[in-house]
Design a protein around this motif. Structure first.
Motif, PDB file in Angstrom:
ATOM      1  N   ARG A  37      29.679   9.672  48.264  1.00 20.38           N
ATOM      2  CA  ARG A  37      28.950   8.925  49.305  1.00 20.38           C
ATOM      3  C   ARG A  37      28.114   9.882  50.141  1.00 20.38           C
ATOM      4  NH1 ARG A  37      31.347   3.543  50.466  1.00 20.38           N
ATOM      5  NH2 ARG A  37      32.547   3.155  48.598  1.00 20.38           N
ATOM      6  N   ASP A  38      27.132   9.333  50.840  1.00 20.51           N
ATOM      7  CA  ASP A  38      26.332  10.180  51.721  1.00 20.51           C
ATOM      8  C   ASP A  38      27.166  10.564  52.945  1.00 20.51           C
ATOM      9  OD1 ASP A  38      26.251   7.879  53.276  1.00 20.51           O
ATOM     10  OD2 ASP A  38      24.090   7.734  53.312  1.00 20.51           O
ATOM     11  N   PRO A  39      26.761  11.633  53.644  1.00 26.00           N
ATOM     12  CA  PRO A  39      27.584  12.169  54.732  1.00 26.00           C
ATOM     13  C   PRO A  39      27.914  11.173  55.838  1.00 26.00           C
ATOM     14  CG  PRO A  39      25.978  13.789  54.073  1.00 26.00           C
ATOM     15  CD  PRO A  39      25.634  12.520  53.332  1.00 26.00           C
ATOM     16  N   ILE A  40      26.983  10.356  56.262  1.00 26.98           N
ATOM     17  CA  ILE A  40      27.270   9.439  57.365  1.00 26.98           C
ATOM     18  C   ILE A  40      28.292   8.383  56.938  1.00 26.98           C
ATOM     19  CG2 ILE A  40      25.457   7.691  57.101  1.00 26.98           C
ATOM     20  CD1 ILE A  40      26.262   9.481  60.391  1.00 26.98           C
ATOM     21  N   GLU A  41      28.254   8.003  55.674  1.00 29.82           N
ATOM     22  CA  GLU A  41      29.233   7.057  55.149  1.00 29.82           C
ATOM     23  C   GLU A  41      30.609   7.718  55.058  1.00 29.82           C
ATOM     24  OE1 GLU A  41      30.836   3.489  53.469  1.00 29.82           O
ATOM     25  OE2 GLU A  41      29.226   3.967  54.850  1.00 29.82           O
ATOM     26  N   ARG A  42      30.638   8.993  54.732  1.00 28.56           N
ATOM     27  CA  ARG A  42      31.911   9.718  54.686  1.00 28.56           C
ATOM     28  C   ARG A  42      32.527   9.807  56.084  1.00 28.56           C
ATOM     29  NH1 ARG A  42      32.459  14.162  50.487  1.00 28.56           N
ATOM     30  NH2 ARG A  42      33.186  15.266  52.329  1.00 28.56           N
ATOM     31  N   ARG A  83      32.023   7.593  58.468  1.00 26.33           N
ATOM     32  CA  ARG A  83      32.508   6.236  58.754  1.00 26.33           C
ATOM     33  C   ARG A  83      33.873   6.007  58.118  1.00 26.33           C
ATOM     34  NH1 ARG A  83      33.429   1.570  56.767  1.00 26.33           N
ATOM     35  NH2 ARG A  83      32.659   2.044  54.695  1.00 26.33           N
ATOM     36  N   LEU A  84      34.024   6.438  56.878  1.00 28.40           N
ATOM     37  CA  LEU A  84      35.303   6.273  56.187  1.00 28.40           C
ATOM     38  C   LEU A  84      36.396   7.127  56.840  1.00 28.40           C
ATOM     39  CD1 LEU A  84      34.026   6.145  52.508  1.00 28.40           C
ATOM     40  CD2 LEU A  84      35.066   4.270  53.800  1.00 28.40           C
ATOM     41  N   ALA A  85      36.043   8.279  57.376  1.00 29.99           N
ATOM     42  CA  ALA A  85      37.026   9.116  58.079  1.00 29.99           C
ATOM     43  C   ALA A  85      37.486   8.437  59.363  1.00 29.99           C
ATOM     44  CB  ALA A  85      36.437  10.496  58.369  1.00 29.99           C
ATOM     45  N   VAL A  86      36.564   7.794  60.078  1.00 28.25           N
ATOM     46  CA  VAL A  86      36.934   7.032  61.280  1.00 28.25           C
ATOM     47  C   VAL A  86      37.923   5.936  60.896  1.00 28.25           C
ATOM     48  CG1 VAL A  86      36.077   5.409  63.029  1.00 28.25           C
ATOM     49  CG2 VAL A  86      34.807   7.516  62.553  1.00 28.25           C
ATOM     50  N   ARG A  87      37.600   5.206  59.845  1.00 29.36           N
ATOM     51  CA  ARG A  87      38.450   4.107  59.380  1.00 29.36           C
ATOM     52  C   ARG A  87      39.831   4.636  58.996  1.00 29.36           C
ATOM     53  NH1 ARG A  87      38.395  -1.002  57.735  1.00 29.36           N
ATOM     54  NH2 ARG A  87      36.271  -1.173  58.480  1.00 29.36           N
ATOM     55  N   ALA A  88      39.882   5.697  58.220  1.00 25.67           N
ATOM     56  CA  ALA A  88      41.169   6.249  57.773  1.00 25.67           C
ATOM     57  C   ALA A  88      42.000   6.720  58.960  1.00 25.67           C
ATOM     58  CB  ALA A  88      40.934   7.395  56.797  1.00 25.67           C
ATOM     59  N   HIS A  89      41.356   7.386  59.923  1.00 21.51           N
ATOM     60  CA  HIS A  89      42.071   7.873  61.100  1.00 21.51           C
ATOM     61  C   HIS A  89      42.744   6.714  61.828  1.00 21.51           C
ATOM     62  CE1 HIS A  89      42.529  10.894  64.410  1.00 21.51           C
ATOM     63  NE2 HIS A  89      42.683   9.774  65.099  1.00 21.51           N
ATOM     64  N   LEU A  90      42.002   5.644  62.047  1.00 23.46           N
ATOM     65  CA  LEU A  90      42.556   4.518  62.798  1.00 23.46           C
ATOM     66  C   LEU A  90      43.566   3.720  61.988  1.00 23.46           C
ATOM     67  CD1 LEU A  90      39.464   3.355  64.843  1.00 23.46           C
ATOM     68  CD2 LEU A  90      41.457   4.677  65.609  1.00 23.46           C
ATOM     69  N   GLN A  96      46.626  20.464  62.682  1.00 28.59           N
ATOM     70  CA  GLN A  96      45.570  19.953  63.552  1.00 28.59           C
ATOM     71  C   GLN A  96      44.270  20.712  63.312  1.00 28.59           C
ATOM     72  OE1 GLN A  96      46.755  19.741  67.664  1.00 28.59           O
ATOM     73  NE2 GLN A  96      44.670  19.448  68.355  1.00 28.59           N
ATOM     74  N   ARG A  97      44.351  22.015  63.135  1.00 29.48           N
ATOM     75  CA  ARG A  97      43.142  22.816  62.863  1.00 29.48           C
ATOM     76  C   ARG A  97      42.535  22.447  61.508  1.00 29.48           C
ATOM     77  NH1 ARG A  97      46.583  27.188  64.962  1.00 29.48           N
ATOM     78  NH2 ARG A  97      46.042  27.364  67.162  1.00 29.48           N
ATOM     79  N   ARG A  98      43.384  22.197  60.519  1.00 27.94           N
ATOM     80  CA  ARG A  98      42.880  21.778  59.208  1.00 27.94           C
ATOM     81  C   ARG A  98      42.149  20.446  59.317  1.00 27.94           C
ATOM     82  NH1 ARG A  98      47.547  21.865  55.000  1.00 27.94           N
ATOM     83  NH2 ARG A  98      45.972  20.681  53.908  1.00 27.94           N
ATOM     84  N   TYR A  99      42.702  19.550  60.098  1.00 29.38           N
ATOM     85  CA  TYR A  99      42.053  18.247  60.294  1.00 29.38           C
ATOM     86  C   TYR A  99      40.734  18.427  61.057  1.00 29.38           C
ATOM     87  CZ  TYR A  99      41.650  13.239  61.108  1.00 29.38           C
ATOM     88  OH  TYR A  99      41.207  11.942  61.137  1.00 29.38           O
ATOM     89  N   GLY A 100      40.744  19.278  62.048  1.00 32.75           N
ATOM     90  CA  GLY A 100      39.506  19.583  62.771  1.00 32.75           C
ATOM     91  C   GLY A 100      38.460  20.184  61.848  1.00 32.75           C
ATOM     92  N   ASP A 101      38.897  21.039  60.922  1.00 33.30           N
ATOM     93  CA  ASP A 101      37.971  21.635  59.957  1.00 33.30           C
ATOM     94  C   ASP A 101      37.351  20.579  59.054  1.00 33.30           C
ATOM     95  OD1 ASP A 101      38.380  24.190  60.952  1.00 33.30           O
ATOM     96  OD2 ASP A 101      39.822  24.753  59.378  1.00 33.30           O
ATOM     97  N   LEU A 102      38.151  19.580  58.671  1.00 40.45           N
ATOM     98  CA  LEU A 102      37.625  18.477  57.866  1.00 40.45           C
ATOM     99  C   LEU A 102      36.483  17.794  58.617  1.00 40.45           C
ATOM    100  CD1 LEU A 102      37.743  16.294  55.558  1.00 40.45           C
ATOM    101  CD2 LEU A 102      39.352  15.097  57.037  1.00 40.45           C
ATOM    102  N   TRP A 103      36.703  17.486  59.893  1.00 44.24           N
ATOM    103  CA  TRP A 103      35.674  16.831  60.697  1.00 44.24           C
ATOM    104  C   TRP A 103      34.474  17.757  60.925  1.00 44.24           C
ATOM    105  CZ3 TRP A 103      34.856  11.972  62.526  1.00 44.24           C
ATOM    106  CH2 TRP A 103      35.843  11.037  62.229  1.00 44.24           C
ATOM    107  N   ARG A 104      34.736  19.037  61.118  1.00 46.38           N
ATOM    108  CA  ARG A 104      33.643  20.009  61.284  1.00 46.38           C
ATOM    109  C   ARG A 104      32.753  19.989  60.046  1.00 46.38           C
ATOM    110  NH1 ARG A 104      36.824  23.705  62.415  1.00 46.38           N
ATOM    111  NH2 ARG A 104      36.769  23.518  64.651  1.00 46.38           N
ATOM    112  N   HIS A 105      33.385  19.964  58.891  1.00 49.95           N
ATOM    113  CA  HIS A 105      32.664  19.941  57.620  1.00 49.95           C
ATOM    114  C   HIS A 105      31.872  18.636  57.462  1.00 49.95           C
ATOM    115  CE1 HIS A 105      31.894  20.882  53.412  1.00 49.95           C
ATOM    116  NE2 HIS A 105      32.333  19.672  53.092  1.00 49.95           N
ATOM    117  N   LEU A 106      32.494  17.507  57.781  1.00 58.25           N
ATOM    118  CA  LEU A 106      31.800  16.225  57.676  1.00 58.25           C
ATOM    119  C   LEU A 106      30.554  16.183  58.554  1.00 58.25           C
ATOM    120  CD1 LEU A 106      34.852  13.769  57.764  1.00 58.25           C
ATOM    121  CD2 LEU A 106      33.331  14.171  55.812  1.00 58.25           C
ATOM    122  N   ILE A 107      30.682  16.661  59.778  1.00 57.89           N
ATOM    123  CA  ILE A 107      29.545  16.638  60.700  1.00 57.89           C
ATOM    124  C   ILE A 107      28.467  17.619  60.248  1.00 57.89           C
ATOM    125  CG2 ILE A 107      28.836  17.147  63.079  1.00 57.89           C
ATOM    126  CD1 ILE A 107      31.565  15.877  63.931  1.00 57.89           C
ATOM    127  N   ALA A 108      28.865  18.797  59.783  1.00 56.41           N
ATOM    128  CA  ALA A 108      27.884  19.775  59.291  1.00 56.41           C
ATOM    129  C   ALA A 108      27.114  19.215  58.095  1.00 56.41           C
ATOM    130  CB  ALA A 108      28.582  21.080  58.917  1.00 56.41           C
TER     131      ALA A 108
END
Length: 122
Positions: A8-13, A15-22, A54-66
């Protein structure tokens, strides 16, 4: 949910991360919600182990945003660190106030997706 993110494209990824988190914090795991709330109160050695995750999860989000910035879908003029911390802070606070009697899980997920994606988009 995140398996659906492959290809999927990054913005969709994001969105899916937001959904999975919640879905995890509000539906699937009382542990995840409790871990968010009590991190600062844990004994040092347990807290250190939790901080690694927590840092690994933060890294996942850092990567998604980058990836979103690189694809031109996330605003490069905003601080990537601030965007990540604001998004995660908002998501982590939802279990503190959300009540399923005042709106469905799907409603809160869709609202969070829109709120976060609108804030990130270029």
């Amino acid at each position: 949910v995140l398996k659906d993110a492959i290809g999927r494209d990054p913005i969709e990824r994001i969105r899916l991360a937001v959904r999975a988190h919640l879905e995890v914090t509000l539906r699937d795991s009382n542990h995840a919600s409790a871990a968010i709330r009590t991190l600062g109160q844990l004994p040092t050695e347990i807290r250190e182990k939790q901080l690694v995750e927590q840092r690994r999860y933060g890294d996942l989000w850092r990567h998604l945003i980058a990836e979103g910035v690189e694809a031109g879908q996330v605003d490069p003029g905003k601080s990537m660190s601030a965007m990540r911390m604001l998004a995660l802070g908002a998501l982590n606070w939802i279990p503190e106030w959300w009540n399923p009697q005042h709106g469905s899980l799907e409603d809160i997920i869709e609202t969070a997706e829109k709120f976060i994606l609108d804030g990130l988009k270029a």
